[in-house]
Design a protein around this motif. Structure first.
Motif, PDB file in Angstrom:
ATOM      1  N   ASN A 170      79.332 -24.622  42.767  1.00 44.07           N
ATOM      2  CA  ASN A 170      79.561 -23.770  43.930  1.00 44.07           C
ATOM      3  C   ASN A 170      78.338 -23.757  44.832  1.00 44.07           C
ATOM      4  O   ASN A 170      78.445 -23.881  46.055  1.00 44.07           O
ATOM      5  CB  ASN A 170      79.901 -22.355  43.432  1.00 44.07           C
ATOM      6  N   HIS A 220      82.838 -26.526  34.496  1.00 45.62           N
ATOM      7  CA  HIS A 220      83.996 -26.327  35.382  1.00 45.62           C
ATOM      8  C   HIS A 220      85.038 -27.411  35.116  1.00 45.62           C
ATOM      9  O   HIS A 220      84.791 -28.365  34.378  1.00 45.62           O
ATOM     10  CB  HIS A 220      83.563 -26.329  36.848  1.00 45.62           C
ATOM     11  N   LEU A 275      77.243 -17.171  49.507  1.00 48.47           N
ATOM     12  CA  LEU A 275      76.946 -17.047  48.077  1.00 48.47           C
ATOM     13  C   LEU A 275      75.702 -16.163  47.922  1.00 48.47           C
ATOM     14  O   LEU A 275      74.577 -16.658  47.979  1.00 48.47           O
ATOM     15  CB  LEU A 275      76.709 -18.446  47.497  1.00 48.47           C
ATOM     16  N   LEU A 308      86.428 -23.065  50.070  1.00 51.96           N
ATOM     17  CA  LEU A 308      85.207 -22.381  50.512  1.00 51.96           C
ATOM     18  C   LEU A 308      85.040 -22.464  52.022  1.00 51.96           C
ATOM     19  O   LEU A 308      84.694 -21.477  52.676  1.00 51.96           O
ATOM     20  CB  LEU A 308      83.982 -22.981  49.824  1.00 51.96           C
ATOM     21  N   GLU A 361      80.498 -23.997  36.770  1.00 47.02           N
ATOM     22  CA  GLU A 361      81.100 -23.824  38.097  1.00 47.02           C
ATOM     23  C   GLU A 361      80.158 -23.163  39.101  1.00 47.02           C
ATOM     24  O   GLU A 361      80.101 -23.590  40.258  1.00 47.02           O
ATOM     25  CB  GLU A 361      82.426 -23.053  37.974  1.00 47.02           C
ATOM     26  N   PRO A 362      79.384 -22.140  38.725  1.00 47.21           N
ATOM     27  CA  PRO A 362      78.481 -21.540  39.723  1.00 47.21           C
ATOM     28  C   PRO A 362      77.465 -22.534  40.299  1.00 47.21           C
ATOM     29  O   PRO A 362      77.080 -22.422  41.461  1.00 47.21           O
ATOM     30  CB  PRO A 362      77.783 -20.420  38.946  1.00 47.21           C
ATOM     31  N   TYR A 388      88.398 -27.730  46.351  1.00 45.14           N
ATOM     32  CA  TYR A 388      87.400 -26.702  46.078  1.00 45.14           C
ATOM     33  C   TYR A 388      86.548 -26.456  47.331  1.00 45.14           C
ATOM     34  O   TYR A 388      86.342 -25.306  47.747  1.00 45.14           O
ATOM     35  CB  TYR A 388      86.532 -27.163  44.899  1.00 45.14           C
TER      36      TYR A 388
END
Length: 166
Positions: A115, A38, A142, A53, A111-112, A49
């Protein structure tokens, strides 16, 4: 070889990961699924970020006073990130602060996986314990939360045995 990040998983799963390690193919597996890291590399970008969320899923939860990468988090202690809640009396008023810190190991991760960690720490704003409600909230934010948690443990295992891949 001890697979400390995967110790809670079934022996059959650990055996599959062990085969990948023995053949030095864990990095290939991760890079095929996640070819690049990311670009959320600064504390400010991480805060933005996390706030995106939070605003998307937890608008009514308590505000965050700080979001930052932290190089003092020891992943060995099963922490990928930390949430802290501080309350103090200031001028006769009770003030509280919620902070999220993410291990710097995830500064150069897919990135996942970042996250998943941020979702995990945000869920602690509402649910302090790792209980059924906590994991239900994580899955709400998620849907593939558990798969990503597993893959973050694979990522940490790769770093432990062979070093960084990004």
């Amino acid at each position: 070889m001890s697979l400390k990040y995967l110790s809670a998983y079934a022996p059959s799963v650990q055996q599959q990961v062990q085969v990948l390690l023995d053949q030095n193919r864990l990095a290939d597996f991760l890079l095929k699924k996640y070819p690049k890291p990311h670009d959320v590399t600064s504390d400010g970008a991480l805060r933005d970020y996390a706030m995106d969320l939070k605003n998307q899923f937890m608008r009514k939860s308590n505000p965050l006073s700080k979001v930052a990468y932290d190089n003092k988090i020891h992943v060995v202690n099963h922490a990928l990130g930390l949430h802290t809640y501080k309350s103090q009396v200031q001028g006769g008023k009770l003030k509280s602060k919620n902070e999220i810190r993410v291990s710097t190991l995830f500064k150069k991760s897919p990135e996942p996986l970042l996250n998943m960690i941020v979702v995990h720490e945000l869920a602690h704003l509402k649910e302090k314990d790792h209980n059924k409600a906590f994991y239900k909230l994580c899955e709400h934010m998620l849907p593939d939360y558990h798969q990503l948690e597993f893959e973050s443990r694979l990522y940490l295992t790769q770093i432990e045995f062979f070093g960084a891949i990004y």
